[in-house]
Write a protein that holds these residues in place. Structure first.
Motif, PDB file in Angstrom:
ATOM      1  N   HIS A  13     -15.056  14.830  10.268  1.00  0.00           N
ATOM      2  CA  HIS A  13     -13.380  14.805  10.714  1.00  0.00           C
ATOM      3  C   HIS A  13     -13.285  16.159   9.058  1.00  0.00           C
ATOM      4  CE1 HIS A  13     -13.179  10.519  11.918  1.00  0.00           C
ATOM      5  NE2 HIS A  13     -14.082  10.664  11.430  1.00  0.00           N
TER       6      HIS A  13
ATOM      7  N   GLU B 282      -9.152  -2.646   8.867  1.00  0.00           N
ATOM      8  CA  GLU B 282      -8.169  -2.063   8.386  1.00  0.00           C
ATOM      9  C   GLU B 282      -6.942  -1.948   9.558  1.00  0.00           C
ATOM     10  OE1 GLU B 282      -8.537   1.988   7.351  1.00  0.00           O
ATOM     11  OE2 GLU B 282      -7.697   3.101   8.328  1.00  0.00           O
TER      12      GLU B 282
ATOM     13  N   GLN C 103      -7.358  17.070  11.311  1.00  0.00           N
ATOM     14  CA  GLN C 103      -6.524  17.096  12.947  1.00  0.00           C
ATOM     15  C   GLN C 103      -6.265  18.023  13.037  1.00  0.00           C
ATOM     16  OE1 GLN C 103      -3.804  13.581  13.073  1.00  0.00           O
ATOM     17  NE2 GLN C 103      -4.821  13.007  14.558  1.00  0.00           N
TER      18      GLN C 103
ATOM     19  N   PHE D 116     -14.060   6.158   2.272  1.00  0.00           N
ATOM     20  CA  PHE D 116     -14.320   5.646   2.052  1.00  0.00           C
ATOM     21  C   PHE D 116     -15.789   5.794   2.775  1.00  0.00           C
ATOM     22  CE2 PHE D 116     -15.121   7.351   6.890  1.00  0.00           C
ATOM     23  CZ  PHE D 116     -14.035   7.563   7.018  1.00  0.00           C
TER      24      PHE D 116
ATOM     25  N   TRP E 102      -9.803   0.782  -5.055  1.00  0.00           N
ATOM     26  CA  TRP E 102      -9.696   0.175  -4.256  1.00  0.00           C
ATOM     27  C   TRP E 102     -10.005   2.251  -2.894  1.00  0.00           C
ATOM     28  CZ3 TRP E 102      -9.329   1.475   1.528  1.00  0.00           C
ATOM     29  CH2 TRP E 102      -9.262   0.085   2.521  1.00  0.00           C
TER      30      TRP E 102
ATOM     31  N   HIS F 271      -6.385  11.083  -1.959  1.00  0.00           N
ATOM     32  CA  HIS F 271      -6.670  11.329  -0.540  1.00  0.00           C
ATOM     33  C   HIS F 271      -7.505  11.687  -0.052  1.00  0.00           C
ATOM     34  CE1 HIS F 271      -6.213   9.689   3.807  1.00  0.00           C
ATOM     35  NE2 HIS F 271      -5.741   8.285   3.115  1.00  0.00           N
ATOM     36  N   HIS F 272      -7.889  11.846   0.978  1.00  0.00           N
ATOM     37  CA  HIS F 272      -8.925  12.644   1.591  1.00  0.00           C
ATOM     38  C   HIS F 272      -9.233  14.224   1.732  1.00  0.00           C
ATOM     39  CE1 HIS F 272     -10.516   9.144   3.616  1.00  0.00           C
ATOM     40  NE2 HIS F 272      -9.466   9.218   4.768  1.00  0.00           N
TER      41      HIS F 272
ATOM     42  N   TRP G  77      -3.914  12.846   8.223  1.00  0.00           N
ATOM     43  CA  TRP G  77      -5.188  13.086   8.196  1.00  0.00           C
ATOM     44  C   TRP G  77      -4.602  14.355   8.491  1.00  0.00           C
ATOM     45  CZ3 TRP G  77      -9.552  12.098   9.811  1.00  0.00           C
ATOM     46  CH2 TRP G  77     -10.152  10.924   8.712  1.00  0.00           C
TER      47      TRP G  77
ATOM     48  N   PHE H   3       0.652  -1.100   0.008  1.00  0.00           N
ATOM     49  CA  PHE H   3      -0.460   0.063  -0.025  1.00  0.00           C
ATOM     50  C   PHE H   3       0.514   1.781  -0.616  1.00  0.00           C
ATOM     51  CE2 PHE H   3      -3.911   0.901   1.832  1.00  0.00           C
ATOM     52  CZ  PHE H   3      -4.830   1.800   0.807  1.00  0.00           C
TER      53      PHE H   3
ATOM     54  N   CYS I   7      -5.764  -4.147   5.780  1.00  0.00           N
ATOM     55  CA  CYS I   7      -4.010  -3.321   5.783  1.00  0.00           C
ATOM     56  C   CYS I   7      -3.740  -2.377   6.417  1.00  0.00           C
ATOM     57  CB  CYS I   7      -5.039  -1.971   4.715  1.00  0.00           C
ATOM     58  SG  CYS I   7      -6.790  -1.507   5.151  1.00  0.00           S
TER      59      CYS I   7
ATOM     60  N   HIS J  15       0.938   5.709   0.505  1.00  0.00           N
ATOM     61  CA  HIS J  15       0.331   6.576   1.314  1.00  0.00           C
ATOM     62  C   HIS J  15       1.166   7.616   0.601  1.00  0.00           C
ATOM     63  CE1 HIS J  15      -3.000   4.566   2.167  1.00  0.00           C
ATOM     64  NE2 HIS J  15      -3.843   6.150   2.859  1.00  0.00           N
TER      65      HIS J  15
ATOM     66  N   TRP K  22      -0.393   5.756   8.046  1.00  0.00           N
ATOM     67  CA  TRP K  22      -0.401   5.822   7.029  1.00  0.00           C
ATOM     68  C   TRP K  22       0.063   6.791   6.048  1.00  0.00           C
ATOM     69  CZ3 TRP K  22      -2.182   1.299   5.538  1.00  0.00           C
ATOM     70  CH2 TRP K  22      -3.453   0.439   6.238  1.00  0.00           C
TER      71      TRP K  22
HETATM   72  O1  H79 Z   1      -5.609   5.315   3.597  1.00  0.00           O
HETATM   73  C1  H79 Z   1      -5.742   5.063   5.268  1.00  0.00           C
HETATM   74  C2  H79 Z   1      -6.467   6.614   6.722  1.00  0.00           C
HETATM   75  O2  H79 Z   1      -6.388   7.352   6.110  1.00  0.00           O
HETATM   76  C3  H79 Z   1      -8.236   5.947   5.934  1.00  0.00           C
HETATM   77  N1  H79 Z   1      -7.878   4.709   5.639  1.00  0.00           N
HETATM   78  C4  H79 Z   1      -6.865   4.098   5.028  1.00  0.00           C
HETATM   79  C5  H79 Z   1      -6.501   3.112   4.574  1.00  0.00           C
HETATM   80  C6  H79 Z   1      -9.170   6.288   6.612  1.00  0.00           C
HETATM   81  N2  H79 Z   1      -9.729   7.650   6.997  1.00  0.00           N
HETATM   82  N3  H79 Z   1     -10.943   7.328   8.012  1.00  0.00           N
HETATM   83  N4  H79 Z   1     -10.047   6.095   8.586  1.00  0.00           N
HETATM   84  C7  H79 Z   1      -8.842   5.648   8.328  1.00  0.00           C
HETATM   85  C8  H79 Z   1     -10.882   5.788   9.715  1.00  0.00           C
HETATM   86  C9  H79 Z   1     -11.075   7.200  10.253  1.00  0.00           C
HETATM   87  C10 H79 Z   1     -10.155   7.864  12.020  1.00  0.00           C
HETATM   88  C11 H79 Z   1      -9.901   8.588  12.680  1.00  0.00           C
HETATM   89 FE1  H79 Z   1      -8.735   9.054  13.178  1.00  0.00          FE
HETATM   90  C12 H79 Z   1      -9.514   8.074  14.145  1.00  0.00           C
HETATM   91  C13 H79 Z   1     -10.133   9.428  12.488  1.00  0.00           C
HETATM   92  C14 H79 Z   1      -9.654  10.221  13.460  1.00  0.00           C
HETATM   93  C15 H79 Z   1     -10.051   9.083  14.791  1.00  0.00           C
HETATM   94  C16 H79 Z   1      -6.776   8.162  12.532  1.00  0.00           C
HETATM   95  C17 H79 Z   1      -6.691   8.370  13.457  1.00  0.00           C
HETATM   96  C18 H79 Z   1      -7.317   9.960  11.881  1.00  0.00           C
HETATM   97  C19 H79 Z   1      -6.816  10.525  12.806  1.00  0.00           C
HETATM   98  C20 H79 Z   1      -6.563   9.264  13.657  1.00  0.00           C
END
Ligand code: H79
Length: 427
Positions: free
Chosen positions: A146, A242, A42, A190, A187, A85-86, A38, A24, A263, A26, A270
């Motif tokens: 988020h 995950e 964040q 979400f 892929w 990505h996001h 993130w 994978f 994953c 990122h 990531w």
């Molecule tokens: O791409 C990777 C993550 O960024 C994505 N999926 C994997 C493959 C992902 N997006 N959302 N999530 C996973 C679930 C959200 C988790 C969270 Fe957090 C917990 C969001 C806030 C608290 C992880 C930990 C991100 C920030 C802190």
């Protein structure tokens, strides 16, 4: 029967179930702040706050062929990379946005180079595409716990047209599956709450994906229920746990095994995170892979390249050590699946046809026992060097009439990471 039986379309899934181990990747603008993918969410960064990274993105040491070689040497058979990505930033040259690598100092389509490099090394190629998009003006901030702008009322309540975003998402997926030749995995990431299924116009989306690339396999994050006895058309081809390996593997509601892929990150992020040096050991990674295969699953192991385009050195070292183990023991992984036997106390089993692989994690005191296999094993060898191991009931195990036994040479384990004994079963 190779890799076990599943309640799925085996024609399309066969290569994936044989492969068992993928990379994978990122990578995006977030490699520059180097606090994980993130960071915008964040730290509540606005598009403006994040702009300097777009203006600075210049990965002069991006050589995807090197990444592909590292993956191949680790024993990985496929890869999945973040096309978007996001944060909404596109590593590919999309006609539908200016927010893309070609408009940064990088000035190139980085997805094209990735696809070509990994294909050239003989690996299957997957693309990750985020359904969330914190950059697109029509992606809503309300309802998304988020979203980077969730606390900004002016942004949250602005006028927007979600249907325009969904059209954009469909358009970009069409580009990805039209402009880069054969793509093996799509892929999506979400769905949450109301943002699931038909909110994405998922039935249409999947129809288009399968029209453009009939052989492609799709993960299960469009919001359907892959475990249902009657899954939606967009429920996907494999489950995607995950940062967890499901305790009993994954089955559908009828109790039939379904394909899945865990994953997992190498450290705790990531995207590249400079301060996170808490890496898993090669031993943890190999054992995680064995754990997945022993439950009928795959492992998609993440790397987060830095802003220059390099996979971090600690990650490369782990991959290389995992590769050493895979070269000696890969036969116990590729094409293998669960064995219909109880979990042994010294480790795990994987199986391919009449080859049963005993993964010894902990050397037992005395011989290694194979519960219930008395008279069912023709031959035993150490997989790594092919040396014969003698099957004999030791004097101190005479009462365990149902079990087969092998005594390992020496005192410790020939391979501390995981010593594999290959058992040839009586047909
Ligand atoms: O791409 C990777 C993550 O960024 C994505 N999926 C994997 C493959 C992902 N997006 N959302 N999530 C996973 C679930 C959200 C988790 C969270 Fe957090 C917990 C969001 C806030 C608290 C992880 C930990 C991100 C920030 C802190």
């Amino acid at each position: 029967m190779a890799h076990g039986t599943y309640a799925t379309d085996m024609e399309r899934m066969g290569w994936f179930l044989d492969a068992r181990f993928g990379m994978f990747i990122h990578w995006g603008l977030y490699a520059i702040p180097a606090r994980g993918e993130w960071v915008r969410s964040q730290e509540r960064l606005s598009v403006e706050d994040y702009r300097p990274y777009f203006e600075a993105f210049n990965p002069t040491r991006y050589q995807p062929r090197e990444w592909a070689k590292a993956a191949k040497a680790a024993g990985q058979k496929y890869a999945v990379m973040t096309a978007k990505h996001h944060d909404g930033f596109c590593l590919f040259d999309s006609a539908l946005t200016d927010y893309k690598a070609t408009n940064t100092p990088a000035g190139r389509d980085l997805i094209r180079e990735y696809v070509e490099a990994f294909r050239a090394e003989g690996l299957k190629v997957g693309l990750y595409y985020s359904l969330l998009d914190w950059h697109h003006p029509d992606y809503p901030a309300y309802g998304d716990p988020h979203h980077p702008m969730r606390d900004n009322p002016a942004f949250r309540d602005r006028k927007h047209d979600f249907s325009r975003y969904v059209a954009y998402l469909h358009g970009q997926v069409r580009e990805l599956l039209t402009n880069y030749g054969r793509i093996d995995i799509m892929w999506f990431d979400f769905s949450y709450g109301e943002m699931a299924g038909e909110a994405w116009r998922a039935t249409d989306l999947v129809r288009m994906v399968r029209e453009l690339q009939p052989h492609i396999i799709i993960d299960n994050r469009l919001g359907g229920n892959i475990r249902s006895a009657h899954p939606e058309p967009y429920a996907g081809d494999f489950a995607s746990p995950e940062q967890i390996i499901p305790p009993e593997g994954v089955t559908n509601e009828l109790g039939q095994p379904i394909p899945w892929e865990a994953c997992i990150t190498l450290n705790h992020h990531w995207g590249y995170c400079a301060a996170d040096n808490d890496y898993k050991t090669p031993k943890q990674v190999v054992r995680a892979l064995v754990e997945c295969v022993s439950k009928g699953g795959n492992l998609l192991l993440n790397v987060g390249p830095n802003a220059k385009g390099e996979i971090p050195q600690p990650s490369l070292e782990i991959l290389s050590e995992v590769g050493r183990w895979m070269r000696a023991n890969g036969e116990s992984i590729y094409g293998c699946g669960r064995a219909d036997l109880p979990k042994p106390e010294w480790g795990r089993y994987t199986q391919k046809g009449n080859r049963l692989y005993a993964h010894v994690f902990d050397r037992p005191i005395g011989p290694v026992n194979f519960r219930g296999l008395a008279g069912k094993v023709k031959r035993a060898r150490l997989l790594a060097d092919g040396s014969e191991l003698r099957l004999e009931r030791p004097w101190n195990a005479t009462e365990y009439a149902d079990d087969a036994f092998v005594t390992l040479p020496g005192a410790g384990l020939p391979d501390e990471i995981d010593t594999v004994i290959e058992l040839e079963l009586v047909e």
